[in-house]
Design an enzyme around this catalytic site. Structure first.
Site, PDB file in Angstrom:
ATOM      1  N   ALA A  86       4.174  14.861 -19.982  1.00 30.90           N
ATOM      2  CA  ALA A  86       3.720  15.277 -21.332  1.00 30.90           C
ATOM      3  C   ALA A  86       3.075  16.678 -21.243  1.00 30.90           C
ATOM      4  O   ALA A  86       2.318  16.984 -20.252  1.00 30.90           O
ATOM      5  CB  ALA A  86       2.876  14.393 -21.936  1.00 30.90           C
ATOM      6  N   LYS A  88       2.986  12.743 -29.657  1.00 36.62           N
ATOM      7  CA  LYS A  88       2.845  11.352 -29.025  1.00 36.62           C
ATOM      8  C   LYS A  88       3.113  10.309 -29.888  1.00 36.62           C
ATOM      9  O   LYS A  88       3.770   9.297 -29.412  1.00 36.62           O
ATOM     10  CB  LYS A  88       1.260  11.391 -28.552  1.00 36.62           C
ATOM     11  N   GLY A 110       1.080  15.767 -11.856  1.00 36.07           N
ATOM     12  CA  GLY A 110      -0.129  15.595 -12.540  1.00 36.07           C
ATOM     13  C   GLY A 110      -1.231  14.781 -12.418  1.00 36.07           C
ATOM     14  O   GLY A 110      -0.877  13.707 -11.413  1.00 36.07           O
ATOM     15  N   ASP A 149      14.465  18.073 -14.669  1.00 36.98           N
ATOM     16  CA  ASP A 149      14.190  18.656 -16.119  1.00 36.98           C
ATOM     17  C   ASP A 149      14.427  17.453 -17.275  1.00 36.98           C
ATOM     18  O   ASP A 149      15.705  16.979 -17.385  1.00 36.98           O
ATOM     19  CB  ASP A 149      15.124  19.838 -16.490  1.00 36.98           C
ATOM     20  N   TYR A 179      -0.277  17.676 -31.119  1.00 38.53           N
ATOM     21  CA  TYR A 179      -0.215  16.993 -30.159  1.00 38.53           C
ATOM     22  C   TYR A 179      -0.259  15.260 -30.580  1.00 38.53           C
ATOM     23  O   TYR A 179       0.771  14.753 -29.977  1.00 38.53           O
ATOM     24  CB  TYR A 179      -1.525  17.102 -28.933  1.00 38.53           C
ATOM     25  N   THR A 196      -1.810   8.319 -26.348  1.00 33.78           N
ATOM     26  CA  THR A 196      -2.941   8.858 -26.534  1.00 33.78           C
ATOM     27  C   THR A 196      -3.860   8.248 -27.744  1.00 33.78           C
ATOM     28  O   THR A 196      -3.400   7.764 -28.748  1.00 33.78           O
ATOM     29  CB  THR A 196      -3.076  10.413 -26.673  1.00 33.78           C
TER      30      THR A 196
END
Length: 312
Positions: A82, A150, A25, A58, A146, A123
């Site tokens: 994430a 988190k 990512g 995984d 979301y 976040t």
């Protein structure tokens, strides 16, 4: 770009070892580069997008995670993996919670068992955006799945690994492999559309776009200090300093309003107070948005000659 993965034969003698989840990512790639450039031995993991020189793992498989840490014996784990798309999480809650909460819980437990420093990326969406700026000790009140996932990941992290570090960051951009990889760089497509016809962009929700390279530098600094100083633990905030709506970001991007009813609720202004990092001299000066976003997007401009130097 290809993120470095060291095999057992390639481990640098005496070098500290970092395991980076989500290394495929945007942030994971930046973290791998940052630690590698500082002389760390870097192991990157991915799953569906794992490729050459990345470990496929995984993270929702507890046995696989346990085996991974036993084999590579990291000094630090930076957990970037994430599901971070709020609207996707509203539609596919169970799978996303498995990654954001349950996998985080497993990693935190195993980090505590093997004695690794665990650094969890969280976040600004743990806040509702009604009373910014938010300090590390302010009470969270997430508005969407979301943010709730988190926040639960934070709690699982600190419950199972009390010496862990939680780093909350806002919306990120950086050196993307596709302009759609970040909600910030994807605005480039809107700018192009606007040259042909009008388009609608939010001019209400306040964001603090932050370069993933700056976040990666903070992760490294936190990791290096925390390995020497056990008081470096708990929650930290890092954020860019420029307050912008999507419309204002698009205006900046154009130099090279209401929230849609169907989308997940988002905080109006979730500005983070970053004084804890700053007081400990663990912060970095965020890159100015206009120059940083142009730097990230120039590979996708019409001049094909520029593409030849990208992701080498």
């Amino acid at each position: 770009m290809c993120v470095l993965l060291c095999t057992q034969e390639e481990l640098l003698v005496g070098a500290p070892r970092v395991l980076v989840t989500g290394a495929t990512g945007l942030l994971g790639r930046a973290v791998c580069r940052e630690f590698h450039s500082a002389g760390w031995t870097v192991t990157g993991t991915g799953y569906r997008r794992a490729r050459l020189r990345l470990l496929r793992c995984d993270l929702t498989d507890e046995d696989a995670v346990r085996g991974l840490l036993h084999e590579y014996k990291p000094d630090v784990i930076v957990h970037c993996a994430a599901e971070r798309r709020p609207d996707v999480m509203e539609r596919h809650t169970e799978a996303a919670v498995n990654l954001n909460v349950h996998a985080t819980s497993t990693l935190a437990k195993e980090a505590a068992t093997c004695g690794a420093l665990f650094l969890y990326i969280s976040t600004d969406y743990v806040f509702d955006g009604r009373n910014p700026p938010y300090g590390e000790d302010d009470s969270p009140n997430p508005l969407n799945v979301y943010g709730r996932s988190k926040l639960e990941g934070e709690r699982e992290t600190l419950r199972h690994c009390p010496g862990a570090v939680v780093l909350r960051v806002p919306v990120l951009f950086g050196e993307v492999e596709s302009v759609t990889e970040s909600v910030v760089t994807s605005l480039y497509l809107k700018v192009q559309e606007a040259s042909e016809e009008s388009c609608t962009l939010d001019h209400v929700l306040q964001r603090f776009p932050t370069d993933a390279r700056d976040v990666a530098a903070v992760c490294r600094k936190l990791s290096e200090r925390a390995r020497q100083d056990p008081s470096i633990r708990g929650i930290f905030h890092f954020s860019g300093k420029e307050q912008m709506t999507k419309y204002e970001m698009a205006v900046a991007i154009a130099q090279l309003t209401e929230q849609p009813a169907a989308s997940a609720l988002r905080p109006i202004n979730s500005q983070l107070n970053c004084c804890r990092l700053e007081l400990l001299n663990l912060s970095v000066e965020p890159r100015p948005f206009t120059s940083a976003i142009i730097d990230c997007l120039w590979p996708f401009t019409p001049d094909k000659r520029w593409r030849q130097t990208v992701f080498h």
